[in-house]
Design a protein around this motif. Structure first.
Motif, short mmCIF file in Angstrom:
data_model
loop_
_atom_site.label_atom_id
_atom_site.label_comp_id
_atom_site.label_asym_id
_atom_site.label_seq_id
_atom_site.Cartn_x
_atom_site.Cartn_y
_atom_site.Cartn_z
N ALA A 1 0.86 -1.18 0.00
CA ALA A 1 0.00 0.00 0.00
C ALA A 1 0.90 1.23 0.00
O ALA A 1 2.13 1.13 0.09
CB ALA A 1 -0.92 0.00 1.22
N ALA A 2 0.29 2.39 -0.09
CA ALA A 2 1.06 3.64 -0.11
C ALA A 2 1.74 3.87 1.24
O ALA A 2 1.22 3.48 2.28
CB ALA A 2 0.14 4.81 -0.45
N ARG A 3 2.89 4.50 1.20
CA ARG A 3 3.60 4.83 2.43
C ARG A 3 2.70 5.65 3.36
O ARG A 3 1.92 6.49 2.92
CB ARG A 3 4.86 5.63 2.11
N ASN A 4 2.80 5.36 4.63
CA ASN A 4 2.05 6.04 5.69
C ASN A 4 0.56 5.69 5.72
O ASN A 4 -0.23 6.36 6.39
CB ASN A 4 2.22 7.56 5.61
N THR A 5 0.18 4.62 4.99
CA THR A 5 -1.19 4.10 5.16
C THR A 5 -1.30 3.53 6.58
O THR A 5 -0.40 2.83 7.04
CB THR A 5 -1.47 2.98 4.14
N PRO A 6 -2.39 3.82 7.31
CA PRO A 6 -2.52 3.31 8.68
C PRO A 6 -2.51 1.77 8.72
O PRO A 6 -3.20 1.10 7.94
CB PRO A 6 -3.87 3.87 9.13
N VAL A 7 -1.72 1.24 9.63
CA VAL A 7 -1.70 -0.19 9.94
C VAL A 7 -2.50 -0.36 11.22
O VAL A 7 -2.23 0.33 12.22
CB VAL A 7 -0.25 -0.68 10.12
N VAL A 8 -3.48 -1.25 11.22
CA VAL A 8 -4.46 -1.28 12.31
C VAL A 8 -4.49 -2.63 13.03
O VAL A 8 -4.03 -3.65 12.50
CB VAL A 8 -5.87 -0.95 11.78
N ALA A 9 -5.05 -2.61 14.23
CA ALA A 9 -5.18 -3.81 15.03
C ALA A 9 -6.22 -4.74 14.40
O ALA A 9 -7.34 -4.31 14.13
CB ALA A 9 -5.58 -3.46 16.45
N VAL B 1 -5.70 -2.14 22.84
CA VAL B 1 -6.25 -1.60 21.60
C VAL B 1 -7.49 -2.39 21.20
O VAL B 1 -7.66 -3.55 21.60
CB VAL B 1 -5.22 -1.65 20.45
N SER B 2 -8.34 -1.75 20.42
CA SER B 2 -9.53 -2.38 19.87
C SER B 2 -9.33 -2.61 18.38
O SER B 2 -8.43 -2.02 17.76
CB SER B 2 -10.76 -1.51 20.11
N ILE B 3 -10.18 -3.46 17.80
CA ILE B 3 -10.09 -3.73 16.36
C ILE B 3 -10.22 -2.42 15.59
O ILE B 3 -11.12 -1.62 15.84
CB ILE B 3 -11.20 -4.71 15.93
N GLY B 4 -9.28 -2.18 14.69
CA GLY B 4 -9.30 -0.97 13.87
C GLY B 4 -8.48 0.18 14.39
O GLY B 4 -8.27 1.17 13.68
N ASP B 5 -7.98 0.07 15.64
CA ASP B 5 -7.12 1.13 16.16
C ASP B 5 -5.79 1.15 15.41
O ASP B 5 -5.23 0.11 15.06
CB ASP B 5 -6.84 0.91 17.65
N THR B 6 -5.26 2.35 15.17
CA THR B 6 -4.01 2.48 14.43
C THR B 6 -2.82 2.11 15.30
O THR B 6 -2.65 2.65 16.41
CB THR B 6 -3.85 3.91 13.89
N LEU B 7 -1.98 1.22 14.81
CA LEU B 7 -0.76 0.79 15.51
C LEU B 7 0.46 1.55 15.00
O LEU B 7 1.43 1.75 15.74
CB LEU B 7 -0.54 -0.71 15.33
N GLY B 8 0.43 1.92 13.73
CA GLY B 8 1.55 2.61 13.11
C GLY B 8 1.22 2.94 11.68
O GLY B 8 0.09 2.74 11.21
#
Length: 439
Positions: free
Chosen positions: A202-210, A256-263
């Motif tokens: 994916a594009a750089r800085n796309t949110p990675v999520v729980a 964290v919950s499902i969908g929370d941003t990790l990085g």
């Protein structure tokens, strides 16, 4: 018209606890009620119990997604059982809808079977049409059986839909399994090691999520993974590994919950010469790395809707062409059970896509292409009997006699099977006669 709706979406550890407090399943409670009322000593009660047992012994092999619409007659206890295999990391999702003037209570039981189909299958989830939701997550890639059976003396139409969904939420925001470009087991470092995960581009800085609700256990930097985050999934006794991040936005110990941003997605570590992507891995406690792809793969194929004529469900039909194949499953590639002669009578039990699941007069079941059968509305021929003949309730010399047909009476022949004809007399009574009675 009454309509009942049931959703079965698989089993979780909560269902194990549920089983502790509920000693018997709805099916077992109903069966116990039959025995308490001594109905198990009646022919009808014995047929109901036998139908449930036989369905598990002779399940229909299917591939998912699958959809079938069927009819349960009130006068003959029947059950349907479907066998399929789902990969570890997937969730089975079953929807059962019922229709009728008096919607029958329908029991739905999901079993885990041995790979070689030996021994008794193990019930792992269950419901009936009074239930709301159940969940079943596949823990091991074994054959599973889904049995559908109604209560006694109630007829009705049902539709069963069986699909799969991923257990985990997709770890890259706005993407899905189509963004995976490097898979489990691919060679790394000139074959020195195997890829223990999947790469999602994916594009750089796309949110990675729980992908799950859990606790962040590690946030650090390594030579291979670059900036990484480890997330503990205690419910399933596993850890999720997120690598090559451009930045980390959580701290160790954070819930964290499902969908929370990790990085944010990047290409740190040994991925600095490749396009930005997330390396996603799953490590089972005490087991090590497992293929994460089934855990996030979403099958977008929808089950084929019923294309055969639903009006034939529950009715008797006859084969239009000789040497028509009766198959084990609704597919031309399925194993052929037998070859049926022209005019063989069949009762339509269900329909899937352009196939009918039918039952022969002797009780054997199988699938036949809907284009190879026709209704009994138009008689094959009119025949005058040469002698008195019993009108039987089945195509067997040992069948019960409904009444006697007098010599020289005329009957309409509706179907033929192995020396017996299905006929209708002048009064509209239907039954079987020996073909010799008309010769």
């Amino acid at each position: 018209m009454l309509v009942g709706l049931l959703y079965v979406t698989g089993c979780s550890p909560q269902n194990t606890l549920r089983g502790v407090f509920e000693k018997r399943t709805p099916y077992e409670k109903y069966e116990a009620g039959l025995k308490e009322a001594k109905l198990d000593q009646t022919a009808l009660g014995q047929q109901w119990i036998a139908a449930g047992e036989q369905a598990l012994r002779k399940p229909i092999p299917i591939t998912l997604p699958f959809k079938e619409t069927g009819y349960f007659p009130a006068d003959r206890p029947l059950a349907a059982s479907y066998q399929f295999t789902v990969k570890e990391g997937q969730k089975v999702a079953v929807k059962v809808e019922t229709q009728g003037q008096q919607v029958p209570q329908v029991f739905i039981d999901l079993f885990e079977a041995n790979p070689d189909n030996t021994g008794e299958p193990k019930r792992v989830a269950y419901a009936d049409t009074t239930a709301q939701n159940l969940e079943y997550e596949i823990e091991e890639e074994l054959p599973h059986l889904l049995r559908v059976q109604p209560e006694l003396l109630r007829s009705g139409q049902y539709t069963v839909t069986i699909e799969t969904t991923p257990i985990l939420a997709f770890p890259v925001q706005g993407k899905d399994s189509r963004a995976v470009q490097s898979f489990w087991g691919a060679e790394r470092d000139a074959g020195a090691r195997k890829h223990e995960g999947i790469d999602i581009f994916a594009a750089r800085n796309t949110p990675v999520v729980a992908s799950v609700e859990g606790v962040v256990t590690r946030v650090n930097t390594t030579p291979i993974g670059g900036k990484v985050v480890w997330l503990s999934d205690l419910k399933r006794q596993q850890s999720l590994y997120y690598a090559h991040l451009d930045s980390q936005l959580v701290q160790p110990g954070q819930r964290v919950s499902i969908g929370d941003t990790l990085g944010l997605l990047g290409n740190t570590g040994n991925a600095k010469t490749t396009a930005p992507h997330l390396h996603f891995g799953i490590y089972r406690f005490g087991q090590g790395a497992v293929d994460p792809f089934p855990y996030v793969y979403k099958n977008r194929t929808k089950p084929t809707p019923l294309q055969a004529d639903a009006k034939k469900l529950g009715d008797w039909v006859r084969v239009t062409k000789g040497k028509s194949s009766l198959r084990t499953a609704p597919a031309s590639s399925a194993e052929a059970l037998m070859t049926l002669p022209q005019h063989t009578p069949l009762q339509v039990l269900a329909g899937s896509a352009s196939w009918y699941r039918v039952m022969l007069p002797d009780g054997q079941q199988g699938y036949i292409a809907s284009s190879l059968v026709e209704t009994l509305d138009k008689p094959l021929q009119a025949v005058k009997l040469r002698r008195e003949a019993p009108l039987l309730d089945a195509s067997s010399a040992q069948a019960a006699t409904q009444k006697s047909l007098s010599p020289d009476s005329t009957v309409q022949v509706l179907a033929k099977q192995e020396g017996f004809w299905l006929v209708q007399d002048a009064n509209g009574s239907k039954g079987w006669i020996s073909a010799e009675a008309a010769r």
